[in-house]
Write an enzyme that holds these catalytic residues in place. Structure first.
Site, PDB file in Angstrom:
ATOM      1  CE  LYS A 237      -4.287  -2.125   1.603  1.00 39.81           C
ATOM      2  NZ  LYS A 237      -5.448  -2.382   2.474  1.00 39.81           N
ATOM      3  NE  ARG A 275      -7.330  -8.764   0.781  1.00 40.93           N
ATOM      4  CZ  ARG A 275      -6.904  -7.885  -0.052  1.00 40.93           C
ATOM      5  NH1 ARG A 275      -5.892  -6.991   0.109  1.00 40.93           N
ATOM      6  NH2 ARG A 275      -7.257  -8.034  -1.321  1.00 40.93           N
TER       7      ARG A 275
END
Ligand code: PMM
Length: 301
Positions: A237, A275
């Site tokens: 991210k 994740r």
């Protein structure tokens, strides 16, 4: 396959109730690894790579071989600025992949905000519903999941991706996220989802600035205090840009290394699952954390 009583690292998770009904390969007491399979043309780092069902399938199997405990199949990008896709398109993308992976014995979660997609995916073999909106995008989701009886990942979410950056305003981000998740938990359980089937997720990068995301990562303890297993989705991210990594490409190797470092730390602090896109590095990271904390249950593989 067995049903894991409390599949997370021993020490740090004491006192947190077990999520029931999550079939995963016997994992010992360690943080689980959820491998990301985005069957989309436009996800942040892997958009377009697995749009073809064959390529998606191969990648899902590969992630399982690399140590993914569960493969998270999604058909709608939630990168900042993304627009929604119609439900039929989402179904067309995910269902063949869910069916094949589940048929191959791989535990699959369905990453969707739609109750109709969740239901069809569970029908096709998915065993977990992962909803980035925590039930807010589709008012029918909570009741549907209660009927389906699967574990449910409820992520902190404020708005759809197209406009979420405008919602990154908090008094104190950790307090506010915890309070908003607590309110979600009340609604989800009132709709009939059993409390021990709900996994919470701080929603890293969703309506959060990079600094707010780092603050949440620092305070996993505050999220764990909600009394539910915590899933951490940091992989590749944009808040990782703070690290000024030498590899400037989103989804480049350096971001995977940074993600693995976060996986190790999150696991050591008692995260239930991480994740990730790059499964191999995080599979190692969570085992390092488990072996350090609890030599009796550290896996050898
Ligand atoms: N992030 C994305 C998609 N799904 N699900 C959960 N539970 N937590 C997350 O942080 C999360 C998610 C967006 O990331 P991607 O586009 O790289 O998959």
């Amino acid at each position: 396959m067995t049903t894991v009583d409390y599949p997370a690292t021993g020490l740090a998770v004491a006192g947190v109730p077990a999520p029931t009904g999550l079939p995963v390969p016997a994992a010992g007491h360690r943080c689980l690894v959820m491998g990301i399979l985005n069957v989309t043309p436009d996800s942040f780092s892997d958009g377009g790579r697995y749009l073809c069902a064959d390529a998606a399938l191969r990648h899902g199997v590969r992630m399982a071989e690399q140590g993914a405990d569960i493969v998270d199949v999604g058909g709608e990008s939630t990168r900042p600025g993304a627009f929604r896709v119609p439900a039929e398109e989402e179904l067309t993308r995910v269902l063949p992949v869910v069916r094949e992976l589940a048929g191959a014995g791989i535990p699959v979660s369905i990453d969707t905000m739609r109750s109709s997609v969740a239901e069809a995916a569970v029908d096709a073999g998915a065993v977990v519903v992962n909803d980035v909106s925590g039930g807010r995008a589709d008012p029918a989701m909570a009741r549907r999941v209660a009927e389906l009886g699967t574990p449910y990942v409820a992520m902190h979410w404020r708005a759809h991706s197209a406009g979420m950056d405008a919602h990154a305003r908090y008094g104190e981000v950790v307090k506010d996220v915890v309070a908003e998740l607590r309110a979600r938990l009340d609604e989800l359980t009132a709709a009939g989802i059993r409390t021990n089937r709900i996994i919470v997720d701080p929603g890293l990068g969703f309506a959060k600035t990079a600094e707010q995301t780092w603050q949440l990562l620092r305070r996993l303890d505050a999220l764990k205090a909600l009394g539910h297993p915590v899933l951490v989705g940091a992989s590749r991210k944009s808040f990782l840009a703070r690290l000024a990594l030498p590899d400037p490409l989103p989804g480049g190797v350096a971001r995977d290394d940074a993600t693995a470092a976060i996986s190790a730390i999150a696991a050591a602090r008692g995260a239930f699952a991480v994740r990730v896109h790059d499964v191999a590095t995080s599979a190692t990271a969570v085992r390092v954390a488990a072996a350090l904390q609890n030599p009796a249950t550290g896996e050898s593989r």
